[in-house]
Design a protein around this motif. Structure first.
Motif, short mmCIF file in Angstrom:
data_model
loop_
_atom_site.label_atom_id
_atom_site.label_comp_id
_atom_site.label_asym_id
_atom_site.label_seq_id
_atom_site.Cartn_x
_atom_site.Cartn_y
_atom_site.Cartn_z
N TRP A 66 -27.39 2.95 -66.86
CA TRP A 66 -26.12 3.21 -66.20
C TRP A 66 -25.27 1.94 -66.10
O TRP A 66 -24.08 1.95 -66.36
CB TRP A 66 -26.35 3.77 -64.80
CG TRP A 66 -26.80 5.20 -64.79
CD1 TRP A 66 -26.86 6.06 -65.86
CD2 TRP A 66 -27.25 5.95 -63.66
NE1 TRP A 66 -27.33 7.28 -65.46
CE2 TRP A 66 -27.58 7.25 -64.12
CE3 TRP A 66 -27.42 5.65 -62.31
CZ2 TRP A 66 -28.04 8.24 -63.27
CZ3 TRP A 66 -27.89 6.64 -61.46
CH2 TRP A 66 -28.20 7.92 -61.93
N SER A 67 -25.91 0.85 -65.68
CA SER A 67 -25.14 -0.36 -65.38
C SER A 67 -24.67 -1.11 -66.63
O SER A 67 -23.66 -1.80 -66.58
CB SER A 67 -25.97 -1.31 -64.50
OG SER A 67 -27.18 -1.66 -65.13
N THR A 68 -25.39 -0.96 -67.75
CA THR A 68 -24.97 -1.65 -68.98
C THR A 68 -24.28 -0.71 -69.96
O THR A 68 -23.65 -1.17 -70.92
CB THR A 68 -26.17 -2.29 -69.69
OG1 THR A 68 -27.09 -1.25 -70.09
CG2 THR A 68 -26.88 -3.29 -68.79
N GLY A 69 -24.42 0.59 -69.73
CA GLY A 69 -23.88 1.55 -70.69
C GLY A 69 -24.73 1.64 -71.95
O GLY A 69 -24.24 2.06 -73.01
N ALA A 70 -26.01 1.26 -71.84
CA ALA A 70 -26.89 1.26 -73.01
C ALA A 70 -27.14 2.68 -73.52
O ALA A 70 -27.37 3.60 -72.74
CB ALA A 70 -28.22 0.59 -72.65
N LYS A 71 -27.07 2.83 -74.83
CA LYS A 71 -27.29 4.12 -75.47
C LYS A 71 -28.64 4.09 -76.20
O LYS A 71 -28.84 3.28 -77.11
CB LYS A 71 -26.17 4.43 -76.46
CG LYS A 71 -24.77 4.41 -75.86
CD LYS A 71 -24.59 5.49 -74.81
CE LYS A 71 -23.16 5.48 -74.28
NZ LYS A 71 -22.98 6.48 -73.18
N VAL A 72 -29.55 4.96 -75.78
CA VAL A 72 -30.87 5.02 -76.41
C VAL A 72 -30.74 5.59 -77.83
O VAL A 72 -30.03 6.57 -78.05
CB VAL A 72 -31.84 5.88 -75.58
CG1 VAL A 72 -33.16 6.06 -76.30
CG2 VAL A 72 -32.07 5.24 -74.21
N ILE A 73 -31.42 4.96 -78.77
CA ILE A 73 -31.41 5.42 -80.16
C ILE A 73 -32.46 6.51 -80.31
O ILE A 73 -33.65 6.22 -80.50
CB ILE A 73 -31.69 4.26 -81.13
CG1 ILE A 73 -30.68 3.12 -80.92
CG2 ILE A 73 -31.62 4.75 -82.58
CD1 ILE A 73 -31.00 1.88 -81.73
N ALA A 74 -32.03 7.77 -80.20
CA ALA A 74 -32.95 8.89 -80.35
C ALA A 74 -33.25 9.13 -81.83
O ALA A 74 -34.41 9.31 -82.24
CB ALA A 74 -32.37 10.14 -79.71
N GLN A 75 -32.21 9.15 -82.63
CA GLN A 75 -32.33 9.30 -84.08
C GLN A 75 -31.47 8.23 -84.73
O GLN A 75 -30.25 8.29 -84.68
CB GLN A 75 -31.85 10.69 -84.52
CG GLN A 75 -32.71 11.86 -84.06
CD GLN A 75 -34.08 11.84 -84.72
OE1 GLN A 75 -34.23 11.37 -85.84
NE2 GLN A 75 -35.09 12.39 -84.03
N PRO A 76 -32.09 7.22 -85.35
CA PRO A 76 -31.31 6.14 -85.98
C PRO A 76 -30.33 6.71 -87.01
O PRO A 76 -30.70 7.55 -87.83
CB PRO A 76 -32.38 5.28 -86.65
CG PRO A 76 -33.65 5.58 -85.91
CD PRO A 76 -33.55 7.00 -85.51
N GLN A 77 -29.09 6.23 -86.94
CA GLN A 77 -28.05 6.72 -87.84
C GLN A 77 -27.66 5.70 -88.90
O GLN A 77 -27.25 6.06 -89.99
CB GLN A 77 -26.80 7.10 -87.03
CG GLN A 77 -27.04 8.16 -85.97
CD GLN A 77 -27.45 9.49 -86.56
OE1 GLN A 77 -26.91 9.92 -87.58
NE2 GLN A 77 -28.41 10.16 -85.94
N ILE A 104 -28.97 0.18 -77.49
CA ILE A 104 -27.94 -0.81 -77.79
C ILE A 104 -26.82 -0.65 -76.77
O ILE A 104 -26.47 0.48 -76.38
CB ILE A 104 -27.37 -0.61 -79.21
CG1 ILE A 104 -28.48 -0.79 -80.26
CG2 ILE A 104 -26.23 -1.59 -79.48
CD1 ILE A 104 -28.00 -0.52 -81.69
N TYR A 105 -26.28 -1.77 -76.32
CA TYR A 105 -25.14 -1.71 -75.40
C TYR A 105 -24.07 -2.69 -75.84
O TYR A 105 -24.34 -3.68 -76.53
CB TYR A 105 -25.57 -2.00 -73.96
CG TYR A 105 -26.07 -3.40 -73.70
CD1 TYR A 105 -25.22 -4.39 -73.22
CD2 TYR A 105 -27.40 -3.74 -73.94
CE1 TYR A 105 -25.68 -5.69 -72.98
CE2 TYR A 105 -27.87 -5.02 -73.71
CZ TYR A 105 -27.01 -5.98 -73.23
OH TYR A 105 -27.47 -7.26 -73.01
N GLU A 106 -22.84 -2.41 -75.46
CA GLU A 106 -21.71 -3.27 -75.81
C GLU A 106 -21.71 -4.51 -74.93
O GLU A 106 -21.85 -4.41 -73.70
CB GLU A 106 -20.39 -2.52 -75.62
CG GLU A 106 -20.19 -1.34 -76.56
CD GLU A 106 -19.92 -1.77 -77.99
OE1 GLU A 106 -19.42 -2.90 -78.18
OE2 GLU A 106 -20.21 -0.99 -78.90
N GLY A 107 -21.57 -5.68 -75.54
CA GLY A 107 -21.52 -6.91 -74.75
C GLY A 107 -21.82 -8.13 -75.56
O GLY A 107 -22.17 -8.05 -76.75
#
Length: 289
Positions: A66-77, A104-107
């Motif tokens: 929540w705090s970093t906006g990290a997106k879990v890689i469920a299926q690598p694209q 991965i998160y933006e920063g």
């Protein structure tokens, strides 16, 4: 603003849960007509001290996302995502760990590992780290984070935080009680804690809390040295970790939210070294050498 509101709301919710737990256990009645019940106070301090630390640990992955906006890689694209997931998986296998979640998160350049246990962990890297480092340097950073998980650093730091929190709460209220008693006039009957107690507890919580944070940050710095050494062992050589640290020392490391700041690969030194969660990069490189 979203992070600040989330941080405040979470802490208020934790305090409410702990207050209810202390009330149900009856350990919040440590001030009695006969004086201070030290056994009851210790129970109260333990509930508040360890309770807050363990709730934070259990919520660590969710709060980090929540705090970093990290997106879990469920299926690598993308090719980069495939490489990232495969590298984390290989390092985790070599360390004898189950596959962590990868995100991965933006920063700016940074990375962190968190989670309540070795079987429920998260490794997250920033877009800045992936863009500014070579694959071998990123792999070293990932090995460092995997070493944190393998060493059980999240749980260790939680236990240390719980112990120091307990002592801060306990000692502050003992001091507050005796200050309050000293300020009462001779023969004055006690009708509960007075203003002397409340002010003393507030001041002691603040002062002892600062001292406690120094203790926690000391152990945090020590675990960074251990994670660097663990990364060198996983990679078969300290050179990739040294190269990654050199690169981190030459770029602006991204700040992390407070709830995951101690878990990052890099952190800005505190206004005093005693309050820094990470050792200076020069010391880390010297230790690896």
């Amino acid at each position: 603003m979203k992070r600040i509101i989330l941080f405040l709301a979470t802490n208020l919710a934790v305090m409410l849960v702990l207050s209810i737990a202390a009330s149900l256990l009856g350990v919040n009645k440590y001030l009695t007509a006969n004086g201070l019940n030290l056994g009851m106070l210790l129970g109260f301090a333990a509930v508040m001290g360890f309770g807050g630390s363990f709730i934070s640990l259990l919520m660590s992955k969710t709060m980090a996302k929540w705090s970093t906006g990290a997106k879990v890689i469920a299926q690598p694209q993308t090719q980069a995502e495939h490489w990232l997931v495969n590298t984390v998986g290989r390092l985790a296998k070599n360390a004898g760990l189950p596959m962590p979640e990868v995100a991965i998160y933006e920063g700016e350049a940074n990375a962190f590992a968190t989670g309540a246990s070795r079987n429920s962990s998260l490794v997250a890297v920033s877009t800045g780290l992936l863009q500014t480092m070579s694959e071998s340097e990123v792999e070293a950073v990932l090995a460092h984070e995997i070493a944190h998980i393998a060493n059980g650093d999240m749980v260790t730091l939680t236990l240390i935080q719980g112990v120091v929190n307990t002592f801060v709460i306990f000692i502050s209220r003992v001091v507050g009680y005796f200050v309050d008693q000293a300020l009462r006039k001779d023969g004055e009957e006690s009708s509960g804690p007075g203003i002397g107690y409340m002010i003393s507890v507030f001041v002691c919580d603040l002062l002892f809390g600062i001292l406690a944070s120094m203790i926690v940050m000391y152990f945090s710095r020590q675990r960074e040295f251990r994670a660097d050494a663990g990364a060198a062992k996983l990679l078969g050589s300290p050179q990739p970790m040294i190269a990654a640290l050199h690169r981190l020392g030459g770029i602006e490391a991204g700040e992390l939210p407070q709830n995951v700041a101690t878990a990052g690969i890099a952190g800005r030194p505190g206004w005093m070294a005693l309050f820094s969660s990470h050792p200076p990069i020069e010391e880390r490189i010297a230790a690896l050498r």
